[in-house]
Enzyme design. Sequence first.
Site, PDB file in Angstrom:
ATOM      1  NE  ARG A  45      15.050 -17.740  12.968  1.00 45.79           N
ATOM      2  CZ  ARG A  45      14.478 -18.260  11.898  1.00 45.79           C
ATOM      3  NH1 ARG A  45      14.155 -17.486  10.869  1.00 45.79           N
ATOM      4  NH2 ARG A  45      14.211 -19.543  11.844  1.00 45.79           N
ATOM      5  CB  ILE A  71      17.639 -22.276  12.859  1.00 45.38           C
ATOM      6  CG1 ILE A  71      17.306 -21.248  13.958  1.00 45.38           C
ATOM      7  CG2 ILE A  71      17.328 -21.731  11.479  1.00 45.38           C
ATOM      8  CD1 ILE A  71      18.105 -19.945  13.823  1.00 45.38           C
ATOM      9  CB  SER A  72      12.856 -24.065  15.707  1.00 44.09           C
ATOM     10  OG  SER A  72      13.168 -25.387  16.034  1.00 44.09           O
ATOM     11  CD  GLN A  73       6.894 -21.456  11.934  1.00 42.19           C
ATOM     12  OE1 GLN A  73       6.776 -22.685  11.854  1.00 42.19           O
ATOM     13  NE2 GLN A  73       5.896 -20.625  11.736  1.00 42.19           N
TER      14      GLN A  73
END
Length: 223
Positions: A45, A71-73
Site C-alpha cells: 500500500r 486512498i480508501s481505508q
Amino acid sequence: MNRGYQRDFTDNYRHKGLRKQLVDTIRQKGITDENVLQAINNIPRHFFLDTAFEGIAYEDRAFPIGEGQTISQPYTVAYQTQLLEVKPFEKVLEIGTGSAYQTCVLGELKAHVYTIERQKKLFDLVKQFSFKSKYPTLRFFYGDGYEGLPTYGPFDKILVTAAAPEIPEKLLQQLKPGGRMVIPVGEKDVQRMMRFTKISDAEFDQEIFADFSFVPMLAGKNF
C-alpha cells in the site's frame, strides 16, 4: 499530491509484517473472503502514497492523495471487494481510479478491469505509476464516471468508489444479466453501501449494507 510527488518502491520485511498486521485487523472487523485478504496482503500500500506517509501507510484509515481525493481505508476496500464477489477473468468497471490501489486489488483477483478517473492530474500520475504494469488486465480511462464505458460493456461487475447522490441509471444498464454493482449512496457525510444485482433490463435486486463515508461522485471531467 502534486507533480513532485515521491513514492518509495522498496518492499522490505517490515512493510510485509505491517501488511500482515493490517490483514489481521480487517479480518477481525469481519472480512471473511480469503482471496480478498490475500490480495490486500500481496499489495504494498505504501507504493500508492507519498513517502511522507510511509510510516503510517498500513494503518487502517484513508489518506489524502491530492485533488480533494483519498486512498480508501483498507477495510473499506476489502468490504466493497467482498460484496462484489469478483471471479477470475470477470470484466469489472471501476468508477474512480484515484491512487489505483483498489484497481490493483481487483487486478490481484485476476479481474479484467476498466477504470475511469475524472481528475486529470490523478489520471496522469497513475499513467506513470510503474507498479500497475504487474497487472496486464487493467485498462485506464480519463472520463465521466456517470457515463461509464458503454463501448466496452456490458460488465460482469461495477464498483463505484465515490458517494453517488442517487443511483446512476446508465451504469446499471451497462451490467450483464446477473451482474452486480456495489455503490455507496447518499448526499451527506455518511452513505449507505448498496448492492444491485441485474435480473433483467427493467428489474434489479437491491441490498443495503453498512454506512461509510466517501468523497462525492461528481459528473464531468476535471482538467
